[in-house]
Design an enzyme around this catalytic site. Structure first.
Site, PDB file in Angstrom:
ATOM      1  N   SER A  78       0.857  -1.182   0.000  1.00  0.00           N
ATOM      2  CA  SER A  78       0.000   0.000   0.000  1.00  0.00           C
ATOM      3  C   SER A  78       0.897   1.237   0.000  1.00  0.00           C
ATOM      4  O   SER A  78       2.108   1.123   0.147  1.00  0.00           O
ATOM      5  CB  SER A  78      -0.861   0.008   1.263  1.00  0.00           C
ATOM      6  OG  SER A  78       0.001   0.177   2.381  1.00  0.00           O
ATOM      7  N   LYS A  79       0.292   2.395  -0.151  1.00  0.00           N
ATOM      8  CA  LYS A  79       1.053   3.651  -0.155  1.00  0.00           C
ATOM      9  C   LYS A  79       1.914   3.760   1.098  1.00  0.00           C
ATOM     10  O   LYS A  79       3.059   4.170   1.059  1.00  0.00           O
ATOM     11  CB  LYS A  79       0.090   4.847  -0.195  1.00  0.00           C
ATOM     12  CG  LYS A  79      -0.433   5.127  -1.580  1.00  0.00           C
ATOM     13  CD  LYS A  79      -0.195   6.585  -1.957  1.00  0.00           C
ATOM     14  CE  LYS A  79      -0.344   6.798  -3.444  1.00  0.00           C
ATOM     15  NZ  LYS A  79      -1.727   6.850  -3.919  1.00  0.00           N
ATOM     16  N   ARG A  80       1.324   3.395   2.234  1.00  0.00           N
ATOM     17  CA  ARG A  80       2.020   3.480   3.513  1.00  0.00           C
ATOM     18  C   ARG A  80       3.291   2.621   3.494  1.00  0.00           C
ATOM     19  O   ARG A  80       4.305   2.950   4.080  1.00  0.00           O
ATOM     20  CB  ARG A  80       1.061   2.994   4.606  1.00  0.00           C
ATOM     21  CG  ARG A  80       1.572   3.018   6.011  1.00  0.00           C
ATOM     22  CD  ARG A  80       0.427   2.665   6.950  1.00  0.00           C
ATOM     23  NE  ARG A  80      -0.189   1.372   6.595  1.00  0.00           N
ATOM     24  CZ  ARG A  80       0.267   0.199   7.006  1.00  0.00           C
ATOM     25  NH1 ARG A  80       1.342   0.137   7.776  1.00  0.00           N
ATOM     26  NH2 ARG A  80      -0.333  -0.922   6.662  1.00  0.00           N
ATOM     27  N   GLY A 132       5.080   1.950   0.836  1.00  0.00           N
ATOM     28  CA  GLY A 132       6.066   2.385  -0.152  1.00  0.00           C
ATOM     29  C   GLY A 132       5.616   2.203  -1.582  1.00  0.00           C
ATOM     30  O   GLY A 132       6.434   2.254  -2.496  1.00  0.00           O
TER      31      GLY A 132
END
Ligand code: GLU
Length: 467
Positions: free
Chosen positions: A240-242, A244
């Protein structure tokens, strides 16, 4: 073995994300290892979702990563006529047929298949003759999938993977508006571009069986497939974005060096013994598909930071200087003076020892610029009150009297001052550090003073006294 040709085939619907960058890297390394070609194809057939900005971001990301492609990038959309031509050839050789079914009929057939527990094959017109269709009715072109037997793909990463042909549907290769589907376009382009090895994410493994049938239908050589496992987060979940899952440009902005990124992405799914630090040169020498792991790789920022720290330490001094200089000039909105640049060039080697990301390095280097009076952190401000101020005033006078501004002489002057005043050395050093660095992390204090120069050092000490 014929000349190796690989390709990277991104859809320009967003930035070059980290998974795509790794796919591009593996294709690039494989081609470079074999002295072959690495081609770039922009899969821009989805005109609604493809944007020029995304194309620019992908090209910029690849250039930043140093993944140079051979020849010019090919636009898939520009090859629509050729895709149609192949669909027509398949109609002609009986490997495809015209499907006149309406959307409603197809939905109905799909529903019926579901209630009866059958696979939906979309084959309503497989055995019907085109003459049964109303005059001028629109049609799509579907592939006539073999019903018997099975196909085994010898995937260079996944091993042998077999699928029964009866599980495959008669997929559309040309829509009723004449546009090719992704399945057809990919195969035609890979064939025409002479691609010998298709290295891509394993989310495309299922497509490979269907694409295989198009190669067979056209009697074309089937390239080697290598489906690499996707990247997951450190917790094993989908990236996920969190975790990376960002564009490559975000990593550039975060201050990672491209060679660190290459090394990191290489190790994210490929190994060479226990080697962690692998130069691009060695990567080209060693890269192979056999050593691509089968399990999902886990993205780990700490590892990336450590590698980046390594490459910052290894980086050429002039290169680091120019990166830091331009960042500082950006932050300060002015050109650095010659004396400041000279200080940076002396200070950077030891600052680089500790930095993990470029902004950290720039931040620690900023104390060597003329930015008087300095901003002081709360912690440093606590060291700059009460008894500390007269100490600073006196030590500034002592240092002003130093005639040879070098680390040993500066050190001797501070030590003899502390002794004469009956102060512990720390009681003198601490406020000097706070006044001169403003509380920023810095290495050896005396060396910092030496690099800053006599005038700047004394100026900073007196700024605090006057504050
Ligand atoms: N355009 C596809 C994607 O971005 C890749 C197609 C392929 O590699 O075959 O996922």
């Amino acid at each position: 073995m014929p000349k190796v040709v690989t390709r990277f085939a991104p859809s320009p619907t967003g930035f070059l994300h980290i998974g795509g960058a790794r796919t591009a890297l593996y294709n690039w390394l494989f081609a470079r290892h074999h002295g072959g070609d690495f081609l770039l194809r922009i899969e821009d057939t989805d005109l609604k979702r493809s944007t020029d900005e995304a194309i620019d971001a992908i090209l910029a990301g690849m250039r930043w990563l140093g993944l140079d492609w051979d020849g010019t990038a090919i636009s898939q959309a520009s090859r629509a006529n050729r895709h149609q031509e192949v669909a027509l050839a398949m109609l002609k050789n009986g490997k495809a047929y015209r499907c006149y079914a309406s959307a409603e009929e197809l939905t109905e057939a799909r529903e019926a298949a579901r209630t009866e527990g059958r696979n939906f094959r979309g084959d309503l017109w497989r055995d019907r003759d085109a003459s049964e269709a109303p005059e001028g009715a629109p049609y799509a072109v579907r592939i006539k999938m073999p019903r018997e037997g099975e196909v085994t793909i010898r995937d260079a990463v996944q091993g042998d993977v077999t699928v029964k042909n009866s599980e495959l549907d008669d997929m559309i290769i040309l829509r009723s508006d004449g546009t090719p589907t992704y399945m057809l376009a990919v195969v035609v382009d890979d064939h025409d571009m002479g691609v010998t090895h298709i290295i891509r994410g394993d989310d495309h493994l299922n497509n490979a069986f269907r694409q295989y049938q198009i190669y067979e239908a056209m009697e074309w050589d089937v390239p080697v497939f290598a489906h690499i496992p996707l990247i997951h987060g450190p917790d094993g979940k989908k990236l996920s974005k969190r975790h990376g899952a960002l564009g490559v440009e975000a990593y550039e902005e975060m201050g990672f060096l491209p060679e660190a990124m290459r090394n990191y992405l290489l190790r994210l799914g490929w190994s060479h013994g226990d080697d962690e630090i692998i130069s691009t040169e060695d990567a080209i020498k060693w890269f192979n598909l056999e050593s691509v792991g089968c399990g999902p790789a886990r993205f780990d920022f700490d590892k990336l930071d450590n590698l980046n720290g390594h490459y910052i330490r290894e980086a050429d001094a002039d290169r680091l200087l120019s990166i830091v200089k331009s960042e500082l000039e950006n932050n300060l909105s002015r050109t650095l003076e010659e004396t400041e640049v000279a200080r940076l060039s002396r200070a950077l080697p030891s600052l680089a020892e500790r930095a993990k990301r470029l902004p950290e390095l720039t931040e620690s280097a900023s104390l060597f610029c003329n930015t008087r009076p300095l901003d002081v952190t709360d912690n440093a401000a606590k060291q700059l009150t009460g008894d500390a101020l007269p100490v600073l005033e006196k030590v500034a006078n002592e240092l002003e009297a130093v005639t040879e501004w070098s680390a040993p002489v500066i050190k001797a002057a501070i030590m003899s001052f502390a002794e004469a005043e009956g102060l512990k050395l720390g009681k003198v050093m601490q406020p000097i550090r706070a006044a001169v660095t403003g509380g920023k992390q810095s290495g050896d204090l005396v060396e910092t003073l030496e690099i800053l120069g006599q005038g700047e050092t004394i100026g900073r000490l007196r700024d605090r006294v006057a504050a």
